[in-house]
Write an enzyme that holds these catalytic residues in place. Structure first.
Site, PDB file in Angstrom:
ATOM      1  N   HIS A   1     -38.342  18.663  59.299  1.00 52.27           N
ATOM      2  CA  HIS A   1     -38.173  17.566  60.243  1.00 52.27           C
ATOM      3  C   HIS A   1     -37.356  16.523  59.502  1.00 52.27           C
ATOM      4  O   HIS A   1     -37.406  16.445  58.263  1.00 52.27           O
ATOM      5  CB  HIS A   1     -39.524  16.971  60.649  1.00 52.27           C
ATOM      6  CG  HIS A   1     -40.361  17.923  61.461  1.00 52.27           C
ATOM      7  ND1 HIS A   1     -41.648  18.238  61.121  1.00 52.27           N
ATOM      8  CD2 HIS A   1     -40.071  18.602  62.591  1.00 52.27           C
ATOM      9  CE1 HIS A   1     -42.126  19.087  62.026  1.00 52.27           C
ATOM     10  NE2 HIS A   1     -41.196  19.328  62.920  1.00 52.27           N
TER      11      HIS A   1
ATOM     12  N   ASP B   1     -39.452  14.716  57.126  1.00 53.53           N
ATOM     13  CA  ASP B   1     -39.951  15.499  55.981  1.00 53.53           C
ATOM     14  C   ASP B   1     -38.953  15.328  54.836  1.00 53.53           C
ATOM     15  O   ASP B   1     -39.326  15.210  53.670  1.00 53.53           O
ATOM     16  CB  ASP B   1     -40.013  17.006  56.305  1.00 53.53           C
ATOM     17  CG  ASP B   1     -41.071  17.363  57.340  1.00 53.53           C
ATOM     18  OD1 ASP B   1     -42.150  16.732  57.336  1.00 53.53           O
ATOM     19  OD2 ASP B   1     -40.819  18.289  58.141  1.00 53.53           O
TER      20      ASP B   1
HETATM   21  C1  XUL Z   1     -44.290  22.855  68.095  1.00 50.06           C
HETATM   22  C2  XUL Z   1     -43.504  23.559  67.123  1.00 50.06           C
HETATM   23  C3  XUL Z   1     -42.888  22.707  66.088  1.00 50.06           C
HETATM   24  C4  XUL Z   1     -41.461  22.987  65.872  1.00 50.06           C
HETATM   25  C5  XUL Z   1     -40.823  22.167  64.811  1.00 50.06           C
HETATM   26  O1  XUL Z   1     -45.063  23.662  68.860  1.00 50.06           O
HETATM   27  O2  XUL Z   1     -43.458  24.764  67.115  1.00 50.06           O
HETATM   28  O3  XUL Z   1     -43.525  22.944  64.896  1.00 50.06           O
HETATM   29  O4  XUL Z   1     -41.386  24.313  65.497  1.00 50.06           O
HETATM   30  O5  XUL Z   1     -40.883  20.850  65.094  1.00 50.06           O
END
Ligand code: XUL
Ligand code: MN
Length: 348
Positions: free
Chosen positions: A49, A52
């Site tokens: 992210h 992150d």
């Molecule tokens: C949500 C999901 C998230 C995304 C990344 O369900 O899968 O973890 O993969 O933000």
């Protein structure tokens, strides 16, 4: 075989075990410690992210964000790791309460766009061209709260602006039908790819497919992967598992439905996914009951299941398969597959 595939996961997959009904049960693991785990667990790629990679980025200027991202790249390099993608986390900030790109408030939509541009800046500094959009709150709790036609226009507008912001960036939409919203605007791979075709540069928009999300949509993960692969649109995967229609469980790969996992691996093999050089991402959660010292085994376990299933796909006798298909004897094909998965001779 393990050399054919490269594996990745995100730092959120090693977590404290909080759920909506209870607090954390394990101590936090710092990002530095998490990065040190990757290689020992058999992983080479890190999914990020935006925050992150650059914590507290809302407090920083664009220039400072770039500088911090550059430092993160050095850290990755020191661990022998690479960044697979960056995803703007639009769903935690108060300005994302009503969605980001599709919020009713134009100020919030502007914030979502600017935040996503910063995520692209971070991706560039980390050496990846892949931006993942999990459109968490782009949808509704009640239909009457938004004009959906306007919302789709806003979504397209935002994605087009991101494609124009960086001519190299490639966008993978991660569809999910619900949670946190009652209903998401791009719930399936089909929606995401139809949407991609409407953007200013369809060649730079594809999908990241997560097993659990597809099951929540009532569809088959291997068919969704095959659909995207057939169009050259499968940019990444989030392999995991899901036991029926309930909250997004993110169970270890193959743990709820080993045969469905076999079929996902089969499709990735048939589609030549390994040769694309793209990562096999795992988006798996450790059970809340795990003690801290074993709260990362779910990642190595999921990778192990994947690699053992690659072996199963590759060793299933092709002549037997061809014979069953020629005879249209799918009962014979099915029992052969089940025997093979149970470690017996398929022909018995
Ligand atoms: C949500 C999901 C998230 C995304 C990344 O369900 O899968 O973890 O993969 O933000
Ligand atoms: Mn995911």
């Amino acid at each position: 075989m393990s050399q054919d595939y490269r594996f990745s996961f995100g730092p959120w997959n090693v977590h404290e075990g909080a759920d909506p009904f209870g607090p954390p049960v394990r101590p936090s693991v710092s990002l530095g410690e998490k990065l040190r785990l990757y290689k020992t667990l058999g992983f080479d790629g890190v999914q990020f992210h935006d925050d992150d990679a650059v914590p507290e980025l809302e407090e920083l200027t664009p220039g400072e964000i770039v500088k911090r991202a550059r430092e993160m790249r050095r850290l990755l390099h020191d661990e022998g790791l690479v960044a697979e993608f960056v995803a703007p986390r639009l769903w935690e900030d108060s300005r994302g309460i009503d969605g980001g790109y599709t919020a009713n408030d134009p100020g919030c939509r502007q914030w979502a766009l600017e935040r996503s541009k910063r995520a692209i800046d971070i991706a560039r500094e980390l050496g990846t061209e892949l931006l993942v959009l999990w459109l968490a709150r782009e949808g509704t709790y009640i239909r009457e709260s938004k004009n959906p036609l306007e919302a789709f226009r806003h979504l397209l507008d935002a994605v087009n602006k991101l494609l124009e912001y960086d001519p190299k960036i490639v966008i993978a939409i991660e569809p999910k039908p619900n949670e946190p919203m009652d209903q998401a605007y791009l719930p399936t791979v089909g929606h995401a790819l139809a949407f991609a075709s409407q953007t200013v540069d369809p060649a730079r928009v594809g999908v990241l497919i997560e097993t659990a999300h597809v099951i929540l949509a009532g569809l088959d993960p291997s068919d969704e992967m095959a659909f995207a692969l057939s169009m050259g649109k499968l940019l990444s995967v989030h392999l995991n598992d899901q036991n029926g229609l309930k909250f997004d469980e993110d169970k270890s790969f193959g743990s709820a439905n080993l045969r469905a996992a076999f079929n996902q691996v089969r499709v990735l093999e048939l589609g030549g996914y390994a040769a694309t050089g793209r990562f096999v991402g795992l988006d798996v959660k450790a059970m809340r009951t795990q003690k801290p010292e074993v709260a990362m085994r779910h990642l190595a376990n999921s990778r192990e299941v994947f690699l053992r299933l690659v072996e199963k796909v590759r060793t299933f006798p092709r002549d037997l398969e061809a014979q069953c298909i020629a005879n249209r004897d799918y009962e014979a094909l099915e029992i052969a597959i089940l025997r093979h998965l149970m470690g017996l001779s398929p022909a018995l």
